[in-house]
Design a protein around this motif. Structure first.
Motif, PDB file in Angstrom:
ATOM      1  N   ALA A   1       0.824  -1.206   0.000  1.00 24.32           N
ATOM      2  CA  ALA A   1       0.000   0.000   0.000  1.00 24.32           C
ATOM      3  C   ALA A   1       0.860   1.257   0.000  1.00 24.32           C
ATOM      4  CB  ALA A   1      -0.924  -0.010   1.223  1.00 24.32           C
ATOM      5  N   LEU A   2       1.987   1.211   0.706  1.00 24.16           N
ATOM      6  CA  LEU A   2       2.885   2.364   0.748  1.00 24.16           C
ATOM      7  C   LEU A   2       3.486   2.647  -0.621  1.00 24.16           C
ATOM      8  CD1 LEU A   2       4.342   4.525   2.387  1.00 24.16           C
ATOM      9  CD2 LEU A   2       6.082   2.815   2.970  1.00 24.16           C
ATOM     10  N   PHE A   3       3.912   1.603  -1.328  1.00 24.82           N
ATOM     11  CA  PHE A   3       4.426   1.804  -2.680  1.00 24.82           C
ATOM     12  C   PHE A   3       3.340   2.365  -3.592  1.00 24.82           C
ATOM     13  CE2 PHE A   3       7.915  -1.212  -1.589  1.00 24.82           C
ATOM     14  CZ  PHE A   3       8.982  -0.413  -2.002  1.00 24.82           C
ATOM     15  N   ALA A   4       2.123   1.845  -3.469  1.00 26.76           N
ATOM     16  CA  ALA A   4       1.026   2.325  -4.313  1.00 26.76           C
ATOM     17  C   ALA A   4       0.723   3.797  -4.042  1.00 26.76           C
ATOM     18  CB  ALA A   4      -0.217   1.466  -4.076  1.00 26.76           C
ATOM     19  N   LYS A   5       0.744   4.191  -2.766  1.00 19.63           N
ATOM     20  CA  LYS A   5       0.465   5.576  -2.405  1.00 19.63           C
ATOM     21  C   LYS A   5       1.498   6.530  -2.984  1.00 19.63           C
ATOM     22  CE  LYS A   5       1.075   6.917   1.913  1.00 19.63           C
ATOM     23  NZ  LYS A   5       0.840   7.082   3.365  1.00 19.63           N
ATOM     24  N   ARG A   6       2.707   6.039  -3.154  1.00 19.05           N
ATOM     25  CA  ARG A   6       3.800   6.863  -3.687  1.00 19.05           C
ATOM     26  C   ARG A   6       3.896   6.764  -5.211  1.00 19.05           C
ATOM     27  NH1 ARG A   6       8.669   4.208  -1.547  1.00 19.05           N
ATOM     28  NH2 ARG A   6       9.758   5.979  -2.502  1.00 19.05           N
ATOM     29  N   ASP A   7       2.985   6.054  -5.844  1.00 17.83           N
ATOM     30  CA  ASP A   7       3.052   5.804  -7.289  1.00 17.83           C
ATOM     31  C   ASP A   7       4.374   5.162  -7.665  1.00 17.83           C
ATOM     32  OD1 ASP A   7       0.512   6.858  -7.877  1.00 17.83           O
ATOM     33  OD2 ASP A   7       1.316   8.888  -7.804  1.00 17.83           O
ATOM     34  N   ALA A   8       4.823   4.251  -6.819  1.00 18.94           N
ATOM     35  CA  ALA A   8       6.074   3.525  -7.049  1.00 18.94           C
ATOM     36  C   ALA A   8       5.761   2.064  -7.330  1.00 18.94           C
ATOM     37  CB  ALA A   8       6.988   3.639  -5.826  1.00 18.94           C
ATOM     38  N   GLU A   9       6.573   1.464  -8.159  1.00 22.70           N
ATOM     39  CA  GLU A   9       6.360   0.079  -8.581  1.00 22.70           C
ATOM     40  C   GLU A   9       7.556  -0.774  -8.190  1.00 22.70           C
ATOM     41  OE1 GLU A   9       5.994  -2.497 -12.753  1.00 22.70           O
ATOM     42  OE2 GLU A   9       6.186  -0.299 -12.792  1.00 22.70           O
ATOM     43  N   ILE A  10       7.274  -1.938  -7.577  1.00 19.82           N
ATOM     44  CA  ILE A  10       8.326  -2.904  -7.304  1.00 19.82           C
ATOM     45  C   ILE A  10       8.574  -3.684  -8.590  1.00 19.82           C
ATOM     46  CG2 ILE A  10       9.086  -4.845  -5.892  1.00 19.82           C
ATOM     47  CD1 ILE A  10       7.101  -3.955  -3.763  1.00 19.82           C
ATOM     48  N   VAL A  11       9.722  -3.460  -9.203  1.00 18.72           N
ATOM     49  CA  VAL A  11      10.052  -4.105 -10.464  1.00 18.72           C
ATOM     50  C   VAL A  11      10.552  -5.523 -10.238  1.00 18.72           C
ATOM     51  CG1 VAL A  11      11.509  -3.985 -12.521  1.00 18.72           C
ATOM     52  CG2 VAL A  11      10.596  -1.874 -11.514  1.00 18.72           C
ATOM     53  N   LYS A  12      11.330  -5.707  -9.179  1.00 22.41           N
ATOM     54  CA  LYS A  12      11.923  -7.015  -8.919  1.00 22.41           C
ATOM     55  C   LYS A  12      12.214  -7.172  -7.436  1.00 22.41           C
ATOM     56  CE  LYS A  12      15.736 -10.005 -10.500  1.00 22.41           C
ATOM     57  NZ  LYS A  12      16.952 -10.091 -11.383  1.00 22.41           N
ATOM     58  N   ILE A  13      12.055  -8.386  -6.937  1.00 18.44           N
ATOM     59  CA  ILE A  13      12.387  -8.713  -5.551  1.00 18.44           C
ATOM     60  C   ILE A  13      13.436  -9.811  -5.551  1.00 18.44           C
ATOM     61  CG2 ILE A  13      11.546  -9.529  -3.314  1.00 18.44           C
ATOM     62  CD1 ILE A  13       8.770  -8.589  -4.109  1.00 18.44           C
ATOM     63  N   LYS A  14      14.485  -9.612  -4.775  1.00 17.02           N
ATOM     64  CA  LYS A  14      15.532 -10.611  -4.645  1.00 17.02           C
ATOM     65  C   LYS A  14      15.834 -10.798  -3.168  1.00 17.02           C
ATOM     66  CE  LYS A  14      20.313 -11.636  -6.032  1.00 17.02           C
ATOM     67  NZ  LYS A  14      21.515 -11.119  -6.780  1.00 17.02           N
ATOM     68  N   GLY A  15      15.939 -12.044  -2.726  1.00 19.88           N
ATOM     69  CA  GLY A  15      16.198 -12.306  -1.320  1.00 19.88           C
ATOM     70  C   GLY A  15      17.258 -13.371  -1.109  1.00 19.88           C
ATOM     71  N   ASN A  16      17.914 -13.271   0.031  1.00 15.60           N
ATOM     72  CA  ASN A  16      18.930 -14.248   0.387  1.00 15.60           C
ATOM     73  C   ASN A  16      18.957 -14.394   1.905  1.00 15.60           C
ATOM     74  OD1 ASN A  16      21.177 -16.026  -0.061  1.00 15.60           O
ATOM     75  ND2 ASN A  16      22.523 -14.383   0.633  1.00 15.60           N
ATOM     76  N   GLY A  17      18.990 -15.627   2.388  1.00  9.14           N
ATOM     77  CA  GLY A  17      18.994 -15.877   3.826  1.00  9.14           C
ATOM     78  C   GLY A  17      20.313 -16.448   4.306  1.00  9.14           C
ATOM     79  N   HIS A  18      20.709 -16.058   5.519  1.00 11.24           N
ATOM     80  CA  HIS A  18      21.940 -16.574   6.117  1.00 11.24           C
ATOM     81  C   HIS A  18      21.635 -17.058   7.528  1.00 11.24           C
ATOM     82  CE1 HIS A  18      26.024 -16.965   7.527  1.00 11.24           C
ATOM     83  NE2 HIS A  18      25.800 -16.066   8.478  1.00 11.24           N
ATOM     84  N   VAL A  19      21.695 -18.369   7.754  1.00 14.17           N
ATOM     85  CA  VAL A  19      21.475 -18.950   9.077  1.00 14.17           C
ATOM     86  C   VAL A  19      22.731 -18.754   9.917  1.00 14.17           C
ATOM     87  CG1 VAL A  19      21.024 -21.063  10.376  1.00 14.17           C
ATOM     88  CG2 VAL A  19      19.834 -20.653   8.206  1.00 14.17           C
ATOM     89  N   TYR A  20      22.582 -18.125  11.093  1.00 22.19           N
ATOM     90  CA  TYR A  20      23.747 -17.868  11.938  1.00 22.19           C
ATOM     91  C   TYR A  20      23.689 -18.599  13.281  1.00 22.19           C
ATOM     92  CZ  TYR A  20      20.785 -14.381  14.293  1.00 22.19           C
ATOM     93  OH  TYR A  20      19.782 -13.742  14.967  1.00 22.19           O
ATOM     94  N   SER A  21      22.581 -19.303  13.563  1.00 19.39           N
ATOM     95  CA  SER A  21      22.498 -20.037  14.822  1.00 19.39           C
ATOM     96  C   SER A  21      21.495 -21.180  14.685  1.00 19.39           C
ATOM     97  CB  SER A  21      22.060 -19.097  15.957  1.00 19.39           C
ATOM     98  OG  SER A  21      21.875 -19.819  17.162  1.00 19.39           O
ATOM     99  N   THR A  22      21.862 -22.370  15.175  1.00 21.96           N
ATOM    100  CA  THR A  22      20.953 -23.509  15.182  1.00 21.96           C
ATOM    101  C   THR A  22      20.996 -24.176  16.558  1.00 21.96           C
ATOM    102  OG1 THR A  22      22.649 -25.049  14.389  1.00 21.96           O
ATOM    103  CG2 THR A  22      21.282 -23.965  12.728  1.00 21.96           C
ATOM    104  N   MET A  23      19.869 -24.749  16.949  1.00 21.78           N
ATOM    105  CA  MET A  23      19.794 -25.456  18.224  1.00 21.78           C
ATOM    106  C   MET A  23      18.787 -26.588  18.083  1.00 21.78           C
ATOM    107  SD  MET A  23      18.869 -24.051  22.053  1.00 21.78           S
ATOM    108  CE  MET A  23      17.142 -23.756  21.643  1.00 21.78           C
ATOM    109  N   ARG A  24      19.085 -27.737  18.640  1.00 19.52           N
ATOM    110  CA  ARG A  24      18.183 -28.879  18.622  1.00 19.52           C
ATOM    111  C   ARG A  24      17.725 -29.192  20.042  1.00 19.52           C
ATOM    112  NH1 ARG A  24      21.785 -29.539  14.606  1.00 19.52           N
ATOM    113  NH2 ARG A  24      20.968 -30.213  12.569  1.00 19.52           N
ATOM    114  N   TYR A  25      16.403 -29.332  20.202  1.00 16.71           N
ATOM    115  CA  TYR A  25      15.858 -29.593  21.532  1.00 16.71           C
ATOM    116  C   TYR A  25      14.519 -30.312  21.393  1.00 16.71           C
ATOM    117  CZ  TYR A  25      13.782 -28.786  26.129  1.00 16.71           C
ATOM    118  OH  TYR A  25      13.184 -28.954  27.348  1.00 16.71           O
ATOM    119  N   ASP A  26      14.368 -31.410  22.111  1.00 13.06           N
ATOM    120  CA  ASP A  26      13.106 -32.143  22.175  1.00 13.06           C
ATOM    121  C   ASP A  26      12.563 -32.465  20.778  1.00 13.06           C
ATOM    122  OD1 ASP A  26      11.028 -33.418  23.464  1.00 13.06           O
ATOM    123  OD2 ASP A  26       9.798 -31.596  23.625  1.00 13.06           O
TER     124      ASP A  26
END
Length: 282
Positions: free
Chosen positions: A27-52
């Motif tokens: 809604a914020l992009f629409a209000k500004r008359d701005a268009e999302i041309v492309k979305i790119k994402g990348n995740g980095h796991v920095y902590s893991t734990m195993r329990y139960d």
């Protein structure tokens, strides 16, 4: 991790409804008359734990939005910490944004004309402040302490890179300074910097403006998300969009070229209050 990739592919689908943050961002992009041309994402796991028989993961999600507004193209970026668990069937559960809140330190700044200057600096160099903001928006300068809630520390570093003079050391509730791994409240606490900028009459000072549109790169915006009088967050203006409105950089969550209003933030409420400061030095 394929489960996480599928989760975010579904989340950022264009017609997805019902997710408050993503709905408000669209809604914020629409209000500004701005268009999302492309979305790119990348995740980095920095902590893991195993329990139960379950696995818990902490990771950072780096998202890039290529935005077009009139004839202007720019890249908005954010890095956000998340936590989720995998149950014994390998399904993602309890996926949540890890919100970090700053504990209040000190009250409004008191000023004393006898406060000693730590150094003398040249007039404010906005370009240098913005260059620093761009260099460190998603990194941490080893010359300074890194805070769990780092927004004000980051903005202060940008202002200092622009030539803002420090004074008041070693008294923490006086002036604005960082010295020998110690610092004033105004250097690192959002509430304190807001009041410092409003009250300082020498060195680094802020002139309050009525609207965000009046700000220029190198200026500062302060945020009281709940409207309760406790100021929570600070950003630095690094550019203007095609409508002449500020785009800001920040830490916690790390973001670049974000629209100033923060209506797409998980911390946003309808009671949000802002302060707009033109930065000067003397």
């Amino acid at each position: 991790m394929e489960q996480l990739k599928a989760y975010w592919q579904d989340f950022f689908s264009w017609d997805r409804k019902g997710d408050d943050w993503w709905t408000r961002k669209q809604a914020l992009f629409a209000k500004r008359d701005a268009e999302i041309v492309k979305i790119k994402g990348n995740g980095h796991v920095y902590s893991t734990m195993r329990y139960d028989q379950q696995e818990y993961y902490q990771y950072h999600l780096h998202v890039q939005f290529l935005v077009k507004q009139e004839e202007q193209l720019y890249l908005e970026e954010s890095v956000t910490p998340y936590l989720f668990r995998l149950d014994h069937l390998g399904e993602i559960k309890d996926h949540q944004h890890q919100v970090k809140k700053q504990e209040a330190e000190g009250e409004e700044q008191l000023f004393n004309e006898k406060d000693k200057f730590v150094n003398k600096r040249s007039p404010y160099d906005r370009q240098a402040a913005v260059q620093y903001a761009e260099r460190w928006w998603n990194d941490y300068n080893p010359d300074y302490r890194r805070f769990p809630v780092d927004c004000t520390n980051y903005v202060s570093q940008c202002l200092y890179a622009g030539g803002a003079p420090m004074y008041g050391a070693p008294v923490r509730d006086r002036g604005w300074w960082y010295q020998d791994n110690n610092w004033s409240f105004s250097w690192a606490v959002a509430h304190s910097l807001r009041w410092y900028l409003a009250g300082s009459t020498k060195g680094l000072r802020g002139e309050e403006k009525e609207t965000a549109e009046q700000l220029i790169p190198g200026d500062v915006i302060c945020y009281d998300f709940s409207g309760d009088g406790r100021w929570d967050h600070n950003t630095i203006v690094v550019a203007k969009d095609a409508n002449g409105m500020p785009l800001v950089n920040a830490h916690t969550d790390n973001s670049r070229n974000r629209y100033w209003s923060y209506e797409d933030s998980t911390a946003w409420t309808p009671d949000i209050q802002y302060k707009f400061f033109r930065i000067y030095t003397e």
